[in-house]
Write a protein that holds these residues in place. Structure first.
Motif, PDB file in Angstrom:
ATOM      1  N   ILE A   1      -6.017  -6.818  -4.001  1.00  0.00           N
ATOM      2  CA  ILE A   1      -7.415  -7.149  -3.673  1.00  0.00           C
ATOM      3  C   ILE A   1      -7.697  -8.620  -3.972  1.00  0.00           C
ATOM      4  O   ILE A   1      -8.288  -9.344  -3.154  1.00  0.00           O
ATOM      5  CB  ILE A   1      -8.360  -6.230  -4.463  1.00  0.00           C
TER       6      ILE A   1
ATOM      7  N   TYR B   1      -5.754   0.630  -3.093  1.00  0.00           N
ATOM      8  CA  TYR B   1      -5.719  -0.835  -3.100  1.00  0.00           C
ATOM      9  C   TYR B   1      -5.473  -1.321  -4.522  1.00  0.00           C
ATOM     10  O   TYR B   1      -6.377  -1.259  -5.371  1.00  0.00           O
ATOM     11  CB  TYR B   1      -7.046  -1.418  -2.591  1.00  0.00           C
TER      12      TYR B   1
ATOM     13  N   THR C   1     -15.777  -1.885   1.082  1.00  0.00           N
ATOM     14  CA  THR C   1     -14.760  -2.905   1.356  1.00  0.00           C
ATOM     15  C   THR C   1     -15.253  -3.908   2.388  1.00  0.00           C
ATOM     16  O   THR C   1     -15.008  -5.116   2.275  1.00  0.00           O
ATOM     17  CB  THR C   1     -13.468  -2.242   1.860  1.00  0.00           C
TER      18      THR C   1
ATOM     19  N   VAL D   1      -9.085  -1.534   7.370  1.00  0.00           N
ATOM     20  CA  VAL D   1      -9.670  -0.756   6.270  1.00  0.00           C
ATOM     21  C   VAL D   1     -10.098   0.622   6.765  1.00  0.00           C
ATOM     22  O   VAL D   1      -9.909   1.649   6.082  1.00  0.00           O
ATOM     23  CB  VAL D   1     -10.857  -1.525   5.657  1.00  0.00           C
TER      24      VAL D   1
ATOM     25  N   LEU E   1       0.832  -1.215   0.000  1.00  0.00           N
ATOM     26  CA  LEU E   1       0.000   0.000   0.000  1.00  0.00           C
ATOM     27  C   LEU E   1       0.864   1.262   0.000  1.00  0.00           C
ATOM     28  O   LEU E   1       0.514   2.258  -0.647  1.00  0.00           O
ATOM     29  CB  LEU E   1      -0.923  -0.016   1.227  1.00  0.00           C
TER      30      LEU E   1
END
Length: 453
Positions: free
Chosen positions: A153, A148, A194, A183, A135
């Motif tokens: 993912i 993301y 998410t 998150v 990230l």
């Protein structure tokens, strides 16, 4: 009082324990022992390990891991190039990242995929350690919203699914909570979407786990049922052998005992008659031993084979009659000329019923006249064995006074065994005193077509 004994303390301890299992102590269940998606490498190819069986899921994970690694490395190199050009042109103040972080990004996306099938919990732990690097690289070089990357993912959802399938529900819940909190910290604006996506992946995996557990329990129940049925079959077989042993021993021992008492009286000092009588007793003893061996053959065979010697049937009824006559009974027989096509089970049961009836007459009514009537009418075999009062009594065979067996059959296991044989074939058997002081046994045995199959 310890804080863990209080209601709030118990809840807190359970939550901490769940997080501890997810992060450090817990472990996943082993993979299923039987898998359908497998293949064996032909030996002529000479690749990998010829002849070894490989799992298609693991192979697909390795292929996907390699693809994501290549895709991520290419993508980060492109970002680095753009960042270098932007820094050179003065459009950006941040330049490219170090080469170490480029490869760590590729490893962070691909390594959890390679681990997820065999070690799903280790794959998740690896992912949460390396995902901050992924990230950070994506945010530094691309700066997209939300931060993301698509490969990350895909990787994380597959790992979550595998973890939910193979881990305890406490671990799964702790991982879900950890993911939602992460998150919320990384990008609060995308938390709702998410969370929904993560929840769907976790619930799908948990549903698969529940179904597999239910299937495993069902298999165990089927195995236990089969074992119980096998044990019941063994008990039934033992009961059958016990009835066979009773029939064989009771008949032959009765005949031998009566013969042993009658031979000296018949011989009256004649050596030839005595020798003939003893030879007959020897023949009866050998026949009894042969039948005992036949009945016990299935128990003595250590390899599980059954004795293939034929069981007696009505074709040997003349031997029973001859033995009974030699023991002093006057036996009159009425029977068909042939018993062709009679099912073996019916023939054996009929033979044992006649055998037991004659044995009982020898024991309880020695010297009596016995009428044996065997008739086959359509789909039934009918037996009738009737005897009159005994005309002689020896010390060995005379019943005890007051037993009520002076001219009839005993109330022991003989009649019970005969009734069970008839009932097992769907037939009937009646036994009781006859007019004139004798005893009569009547049996009807159905002859079913399925017996002949």
């Amino acid at each position: 009082m310890d804080w863990r004994d209080r209601p709030a303390g118990r809840v807190t301890w359970a939550v901490l324990k769940a997080f501890g299992m997810a992060l450090f102590q817990g472990d996943a269940d082993p993979p299923p022992s039987a898998r359908r998606l497998t293949f064996a490498v032909p030996r002529w190819l000479g690749v990998l390990v010829p002849g070894r069986t490989y799992n298609l899921v693991q192979v697909a994970d390795l292929v996907l891991a390699f693809f994501l690694y290549w895709l991520t490395i290419s993508m980060v190199f492109d970002w680095n190039t753009d960042a270098a050009n932007a820094l050179a042109s003065g459009k950006s103040e941040t330049g490219p990242v170090a080469l170490l972080f480029v490869y760590l990004t590729g490893i962070g996306v691909s390594l959890p995929i390679a681990l997820r099938d065999r070690w799903p919990l280790a794959a998740w732990r690896t992912a949460i350690v390396l995902l901050p690097v992924v990230l950070w690289v994506e945010h530094t070089l691309a700066g997209s919203e939300p931060p993301y990357p698509v490969p990350a993912i895909m990787m994380y959802l597959l790992v979550l699914y595998s973890l939910a399938v193979r881990c305890d529900r406490r671990i799964t819940l702790a991982v879900w909570v950890f993911t939602v909190l992460a998150v919320w910290i990384v990008h609060p604006d995308s938390m709702a979407l998410t969370t929904v996506i993560v929840t769907v992946a976790v619930l799908f995996g948990y549903n698969v786990r529940v179904r597999r557990t239910a299937t495993a329990r069902l298999v165990q129940e089927v195995l236990r049922t089969e074992q119980a049925e096998s044990a019941q079959a063994v008990l039934a077989e033992r009961a059958r052998i016990a009835r066979e042993l009773h029939d064989v021993v009771a008949h032959h021992m009765s005949v031998i005992a009566i013969q042993a008492e009658a031979v000296p009286l018949k011989a009256a000092g004649d050596p030839v008659q005595l020798e003939m009588g003893l030879a007959e007793i020897r023949s009866l003893s050998l026949e009894a031993i042969a039948e005992l061996r036949q009945v016990l053959g299935v128990l003595r065979d250590q390899e599980g084979r059954t004795d293939t010697a034929p069981q007696p049937g009505l074709d040997r009824i003349d031997e029973l009659v001859a033995n009974a006559r030699a023991a002093g009974l006057a036996v009159l027989v009425k029977r068909p000329d042939s018993f062709g096509g009679l099912p073996p089970a019916v023939g054996l049961s009929a033979y044992r019923i006649v055998q037991e009836s004659l044995s009982n007459v020898m024991r309880h009514a020695p010297g009596a006249t016995v009428a044996v009537d065997i008739a086959r009418k359509r789909n039934q075999l009918r037996l009738r064995i009737a005897n009159g009062p005994g005309t002689e009594r020896t010390p060995a065979t005379a019943p005890a006074p007051g037993t009520g067996h002076e001219s009839g059959h005993g109330g022991g296991q003989g009649l019970v065994g005969m009734r069970e044989r008839a009932a097992l074939l769907g037939g009937t058997l009646d036994a009781g005193p006859a007019d004139g002081g004798g005893f009569e046994v009547s049996a009807t045995l159905p002859i079913m077509e399925r017996e002949n199959a």
